[in-house]
Design a protein around this motif. Sequence first.
Motif, PDB file in Angstrom:
ATOM      1  N   PHE A  86       0.841  -1.202   0.000  1.00 17.48           N
ATOM      2  CA  PHE A  86       0.000   0.000   0.000  1.00 17.48           C
ATOM      3  C   PHE A  86       0.881   1.259   0.000  1.00 17.48           C
ATOM      4  N   SER A 179      -4.078  -9.950  -3.847  1.00 11.47           N
ATOM      5  CA  SER A 179      -3.706 -10.773  -2.678  1.00 11.47           C
ATOM      6  C   SER A 179      -4.633 -11.960  -2.463  1.00 11.47           C
ATOM      7  N   HIS A 198       0.146 -11.007  -1.499  1.00 11.32           N
ATOM      8  CA  HIS A 198       0.798 -11.783  -0.454  1.00 11.32           C
ATOM      9  C   HIS A 198       0.454 -13.253  -0.720  1.00 11.32           C
TER      10      HIS A 198
HETATM   11  N1  PMP Z   1      -5.129  -6.845   0.346  1.00  9.18           N
HETATM   12  C1  PMP Z   1      -6.085  -7.787   0.429  1.00  9.18           C
HETATM   13  C2  PMP Z   1      -7.003  -7.982  -0.747  1.00  9.18           C
HETATM   14  C3  PMP Z   1      -6.200  -8.566   1.576  1.00  9.18           C
HETATM   15  O1  PMP Z   1      -7.147  -9.517   1.647  1.00  9.18           O
HETATM   16  C4  PMP Z   1      -5.320  -8.345   2.662  1.00  9.18           C
HETATM   17  C5  PMP Z   1      -5.367  -9.154   3.944  1.00  9.18           C
HETATM   18  N2  PMP Z   1      -6.167 -10.209   3.998  1.00  9.18           N
HETATM   19  C6  PMP Z   1      -4.349  -7.334   2.534  1.00  9.18           C
HETATM   20  C7  PMP Z   1      -4.280  -6.619   1.355  1.00  9.18           C
HETATM   21  C8  PMP Z   1      -3.386  -7.048   3.655  1.00  9.18           C
HETATM   22  O2  PMP Z   1      -2.384  -8.007   3.635  1.00  9.18           O
HETATM   23  P1  PMP Z   1      -1.338  -8.253   4.807  1.00  9.18           P
HETATM   24  O3  PMP Z   1      -2.108  -8.653   6.008  1.00  9.18           O
HETATM   25  O4  PMP Z   1      -0.454  -9.319   4.250  1.00  9.18           O
HETATM   26  O5  PMP Z   1      -0.599  -6.982   5.007  1.00  9.18           O
END
Ligand code: PMP
Length: 381
Positions: A86, A179, A198
């Motif tokens: 982000f 993600s 991720h």
């Molecule tokens: N983007 C999306 C679409 C997510 O679903 C998530 C967490 N589930 C995130 C970003 C944030 O990821 P993180 O917890 O690995 O920082």
Amino acid sequence: MAQGDKSKCFRNFSAGPGALPRAVLEEAQQAVSELPGTGVSILGLSHRSRLFRNMLDETEERMRRLVGLPRDYQVLFLQGGGTLQFSMVPMAMLPAGAVADYVVGGYWTRKAADAARHHGNVRVAWDGGDCGFRRLPKADEVLGKADAAYLHYASNETVEGLQFRSVPRASVPMVCDASSDFLSAPLDVRELSLVYAHAQKNIGPAGVTVVLVRDEVLAQRPSGIPPVLDYRAHAEARSLLHTPPVFSIYVVLLSLRWLEAAVGGLAAMGRINTKKADVVRSALRNFTHFYKHDVEAGFESIMNVTFRCPTPKLDALFVARADQAGLLGTEGHRSRGGLRISLYNGVTLDDAHAAAAFLEEFAHEHRSARIVRSAEFVTST
Ligand code: PMP
């Protein structure tokens, strides 16, 4: 969550970290003891060893092959999860004085837009809050304005259970947070300047974040970014700028091998995932008087099926009963409540059928409970 009972069959519907394929878990387990034929545990493998370099190269090559990635994209394996992206995205792509457009389709894209505001000017190109996050922009809507440095969106909104059916239309470079649906189906990466995901939904454990980024973005990024936050520094170091998450990357490699050899690629994975979602949704559709779901037709996610029972109390009972039955992780996101069944790559069709059978059983049981013993629910809410 129900605790380990060896004789019981557990199925994991968690929204993330999510279920991984049994075969991948077994190989990962073996590698913790010893990587076959090496005498070393994956947990003690040097990231500077030839063995790890080969693993990283194979992971990248398989990723390129599966996605059909053009040569003018780099594949990076980073840390810091979706949340660090982000900030890394605007640091690289939002020069001083420019503006970035964000599609706020749900909880996570709102967070992405909020984080980007620390780095520069952000405009909300589309706000799902206006319709209670019940849908996403329609396929023919052109998003973002021509003066934007980029348009950011998430292909799948994990919390609300919304998913784009295809890459949206925009007249500026696009950045996709994939993600929660990365490698769950084919991805048209050519339309995107940068994709990040991720690993902990579809392709591995938490700890590694995959970034696919076009060379052009690396060439144009502003100077002065600290190396650890700079895509170009990571690309030049071929993801070895500092100690990478060796184990997580290894499990991603195992997942990619599984996707190619056991599943047959992303198109096949996409068909299986669609089928799983159909199985669960058709159970919900059989009980429309009992299960409510907020998502408009055409925007439902095949990864995260969100729904509610008639009351929050029944939602809580659903989670407790599902846990007892070995169906784990069915609670909705803490910000939204309700229920959520996540169907990532590691969830099998058999698991989806088990979830559907439980949905039907629970609705049956509580439909009569509400009629026969309605006073109990009325007085206890
Ligand atoms: N983007 C999306 C679409 C997510 O679903 C998530 C967490 N589930 C995130 C970003 C944030 O990821 P993180 O917890 O690995 O920082």
